[in-house]
Design an enzyme around this catalytic site. Structure first.
Site, PDB file in Angstrom:
ATOM      1  N   HIS A 102       0.839  -1.341  -0.120  1.00 56.87           N
ATOM      2  CA  HIS A 102       0.075   0.056  -0.116  1.00 56.87           C
ATOM      3  C   HIS A 102       0.760   1.207   0.118  1.00 56.87           C
ATOM      4  O   HIS A 102       0.207   2.574   0.204  1.00 56.87           O
ATOM      5  CB  HIS A 102      -0.915  -0.127   1.096  1.00 56.87           C
ATOM      6  CG  HIS A 102      -2.223   0.798   0.964  1.00 56.87           C
ATOM      7  ND1 HIS A 102      -2.402   1.985   1.305  1.00 56.87           N
ATOM      8  CD2 HIS A 102      -3.383   0.258   0.404  1.00 56.87           C
ATOM      9  CE1 HIS A 102      -3.716   2.250   1.064  1.00 56.87           C
ATOM     10  NE2 HIS A 102      -4.365   1.413   0.297  1.00 56.87           N
ATOM     11  N   ASP A 175      -7.457   4.035   9.189  1.00 62.87           N
ATOM     12  CA  ASP A 175      -8.867   4.139   8.720  1.00 62.87           C
ATOM     13  C   ASP A 175      -8.994   2.791   7.683  1.00 62.87           C
ATOM     14  O   ASP A 175     -10.180   2.389   7.490  1.00 62.87           O
ATOM     15  CB  ASP A 175      -9.089   5.104   7.574  1.00 62.87           C
ATOM     16  CG  ASP A 175      -9.363   6.680   8.241  1.00 62.87           C
ATOM     17  OD1 ASP A 175      -9.782   6.401   9.514  1.00 62.87           O
ATOM     18  OD2 ASP A 175      -8.978   7.639   7.860  1.00 62.87           O
ATOM     19  N   GLU A 286     -12.871  12.454  13.239  1.00 63.79           N
ATOM     20  CA  GLU A 286     -12.524  12.954  11.909  1.00 63.79           C
ATOM     21  C   GLU A 286     -13.106  13.861  11.168  1.00 63.79           C
ATOM     22  O   GLU A 286     -14.467  14.023  11.370  1.00 63.79           O
ATOM     23  CB  GLU A 286     -12.243  11.830  11.039  1.00 63.79           C
ATOM     24  CG  GLU A 286     -10.966  10.891  11.564  1.00 63.79           C
ATOM     25  CD  GLU A 286     -10.796   9.778  10.490  1.00 63.79           C
ATOM     26  OE1 GLU A 286     -11.046   9.978   9.124  1.00 63.79           O
ATOM     27  OE2 GLU A 286      -9.658   8.753  10.561  1.00 63.79           O
TER      28      GLU A 286
END
Length: 537
Positions: A102, A175, A286
Site C-alpha cells: 500500500h 482508516d 475525523e
C-alpha cells in the site's frame, strides 16, 4: 567464488543501468553465485513473480527486483539479510520488506534487489507465525494489561478478528485495515482515535526486528530501547519488523456512527478542537472537506438515517465548500440508553447545520472495516488499481486557517478527485522518542488529499493531481506554515534532512549507521542510497 560474485554483481548493475524504472529480472543462475540460492530456508526464493511486487497502491512507480523471498520463518528473513550484509560493498543487492503493497511511490520496492513478502509470515500466509492474545494477569510475566503478539506481516483486519474472539481489540487504528502490522508501525498509523490514544506507534509494548546486519533483536522501552523507538515510524531504515506486541482494551459490541455538516470553517475546527480536548467526548473524531459535491445527504441515506428527514430533504450542497464532522460513540447493548444521553449532550455543544445530522448503529467490526466496502465497489468498477497521487500533511493549529483559505478557497476551489481528510490530534499523545516527524505545536491537523487519477489527461490525470499537490506544498513552504509531510514522497537525502531537521536527522543517521551500516534496507524510501554511508562495521 569472490571473482564470480563480483562478475554477477556487475551483471546486475548493468541490468539496472539499461533498464530504467522497469527492469529485466535476472534468473536464479545469476543470483546463485551470490550465495542466495544456497540459503537453507523454511520458505523459498522465487523469480517468476517479480513483476507482481514491482507495483504498489500508488501505481506511479515500478522497480523490478531480482528475487522474491517468501519466508517460512523469521529466520528466513534474517538469513537473507545477513547474506546480503556479508557480501558487503561487492554487491548491489538491497532488501525491501513488502506488506500489502500500500505504499505510494515505490517505498516497498527495490530495483534489482530482494523483496520480502511479509504476508507470508502472517497467519494466512502459511509462515507458521501465529498471533497470541494474552489477558491481564496471564502470560509468562503476568501481564499488567492485555496485549496481542502479532506477526509483522499480519493484516490489521486479521488482528481485529483474532482479538475480538477474546472480547478485546487494539486501541488505535488506521482508516483502512487491510494493511500489515509492520507496515503501519514503520510509519505511524493514524486514524480518528489518535487524539485519545495517539497513533498506532504509541500503543506498542515490544518489537522483534531483523536489523540490516541480519540480527534478530527483541526490543522494548526497557530493552534495546534505541532500536525500539527508532524502528517505530522509522520507515524501515533500521530493521524489518517481524513481530509486534500491541496493547489491547475491552472491545465494544456496537458503535453509534454520526455525521454532520458545517459551512463555516472556524466553527468546524473549533468544535473539533473542543471535542478532542474534552475529558468526556466521542471515541473517534475525523473531519472531511467537500468541494462542489452534489447530493451529499442523498449519498449518506444509503447507510445513515437523518435525524429530521424533512429538513434534510431541503438541504442543498451544490457549488459549496462544506465540512463534514464524523464521530462515533462505542457502546454495548445494555448501555444504549446511556449512550443516547451522552451523544445528545455532546451534540448540543456543536454548531453544525441542524438539518444535516445523520446517524446509524453498526457493529464495532463493521465500523472499523468500513473502507473495505468502498474498496470492493471500486474494484468492481475498475477504479481501485489506478494511480493514487496522495498528499498527506501535518499542519500546526496556528496555521490551519491560513492553509484552508488558500487551499480550499483558491488552489482547489474548482477541482479535487478524492476525499480530503482534515482533523486535529494532540501532540502529547505522540512519543517524541520515535522516528516520526510532527509539528511542534500541541494541536496539529492531519490533512490528507486522497486523489485518484483514472484518466490519462485532464482533471482526472496524475499530472493534474501532482500539479495541485505541488502548489499546496509550495504555498506551505513559502508561507512558512511549519508543515510536515506524512508518508513523505521525498527523493533526495537533502529533502529528508530538511524534513527531519538538524538534531533529529543526526539521531536518524546515527541509528542508520548502527543498525543498517550498508544501507541494505528499504531503498525505496530514497533516504540512504547503498554505499552512501561511511564504512564502520
Amino acid at each position: 567464488m569472490v571473482k564470480t560474485s563480483v562478475v554477477c554483481c556487475l551483471k546486475l548493475l548493468l541490468l539496472l543501468a539499461l533498464g530504467g524504472l522497469t527492469m529485466h529480472v535476472p534468473d536464479a543462475d545469476v543470483l546463485a553465485p551470490l550465495g542466495l540460492g544456497a540459503l537453507r530456508l523454511d520458505g523459498h526464493l522465487s523469480y517468476h513473480d517479480a513483476a507482481s511486487v514491482a507495483r504498489d497502491f500508488g501505481n506511479r512507480c515500478s522497480m523490478l527486483p531480482s528475487a522474491v523471498l517468501h519466508p517460512g520463518s523469521v529466520s528466513d528473513v534474517a538469513a537473507a539479510v545477513r547474506r546480503v550484509f556479508q557480501l558487503s560493498e561487492r554487491s548491489p543487492l538491497t532488501v525491501a520488506a513488502r506488506g500489502h503493497g500500500h505504499s505510494l511511490l515505490g517505498q516497498s520496492q527495490t530495483a534489482g534487489g530482494i523483496v520480502v513478502k511479509m504476508e507470508s509470515l502472517g497467519g494466512s500466509g502459511g509462515g507458521g507465525t501465529k498471533m497470541r492474545v494474552v489477558h491481564a494477569g496471564h502470560g509468562d510475566s503476568r501481564a499488567a494489561a492485555p496485549y496481542v503478539d502479532a506477526p509483522g506481516g499480519e493484516l490489521w483486519i486479521n488482528v481485529l478478528h483474532e482479538t475480538l474472539k477474546h472480547g478485546l481489540a487494539p486501541r488505535s487504528w488506521t482508516d483502512y485495515l487491510h494493511l500489515t502490522v509492520g507496515g503501519t508501525l514503520s510509519n505511524a498509523g493514524v486514524s480518528g482515535q489518535a487524539f485519545r490514544h495517539g497513533p498506532q506507534i504509541s500503543n506498542v509494548n515490544q518489537l522483534e526486528i531483523v536489523t540490516g546486519r541480519g540480527d534478530i533483536v527483541t526490543c522494548s522501552p526497557e530493552e534495546n530501547s534505541d532500536l525500539f523507538y527508532g524502528a517505530l515510524g522509522g520507515l524501515g531504515q533500521f530493521g524489518i519488523i517481524t513481530r509486534a506486541r500491541i496493547a489491547l482494551e475491552p472491545a465494544p459490541k456496537m458503535v453509534r456512527w454520526i455525521r454532520v455538516l458545517y459551512s463555516d470553517f472556524a466553527s468546524f475546527t473549533e468544535d473539533q478542537e473542543a471535542l478532542i480536548s474534552a475529558e468526556k467526548t466521542f471515541d473517534y473524531i475525523e473531519g472531511f472537506v467537500t468541494i462542489n459535491r452534489t447530493g451529499i445527504l442523498n449519498n449518506w441515506r444509503t447507510s445513515f438515517k437523518p435525524q429530521d428527514p424533512v429538513q434534510a430533504s431541503h438541504f442543498q450542497s451544490d457549488g459549496r465548500v462544506l465540512y463534514c464532522l464524523e464521530m462515533t460513540k462505542n457502546f454495548n447493548d445494555d448501555e444504549a440508553d446511556i449512550m443516547e444521553q451522552e451523544v445528545g449532550v455532546l451534540l448540543s455543544r456543536l454548531r453544525y447545520i441542524q438539518s444535516t445530522l445523520f446517524h446509524t448503529d453498526v457493529t464495532y467490526l463493521e465500523f472499523l472495516d468500513r473502507v473495505h466496502s468502498s474498496e470492493v465497489k471500486l474494484r468492481a468498477q475498475g477504479l481501485w488499481e489506478v494511480p493514487h497521487p496522495w498528499l498527506n500533511l501535518l499542519i500546526p493549529r496556528s496555521a490551519i486557517h491560513k492553509f484552508a483559505s488558500e487551499v480550499f478557497g483558491k488552489i482547489l476551489k474548482d477541482s479535487n478527485n478524492g476525499p480530503i481528510l482534515l482533523y486535529p490530534v494532540n501532540r502529547s499523545k505522540w512519543d517524541n522518542r520515535t522516528s516520526v516527524v510532527i509539528p511542534d505545536e500541541e494541536i496539529f491537523y492531519l490533512v490528507g488529499f486522497l486523489s485518484s487519477a483514472p484518466s490519462l489527461s485532464g482533471h482526472g490525470s496524475v499530472q493534474h493531481a501532482v500539479n495541485l499537490n505541488n502548489k499546496i506544498v509550495g504555498f506551505c513552504d513559502e508561507a512558512g506554515l511549519g508543515m510536515k509531510q506524512y508518508l513523505a514522497p521525498y527523493t533526495t537525502q537533502q529533502q529528508w534532512k530538511a524534513h527531519f531537521g538538524g538534531a533529529r536527522w543526526e539521531t536518524f543517521e546515527r541509528r542508520k549507521h548502527m543498525y543498517d551500516p550498508l544501507a541494505i534496507l528499504a531503498p525505496g524510501q530514497r533516504i540512504f542510497p547503498k554505499g552512501s554511508l561511511p564504512m564502520s562495521l
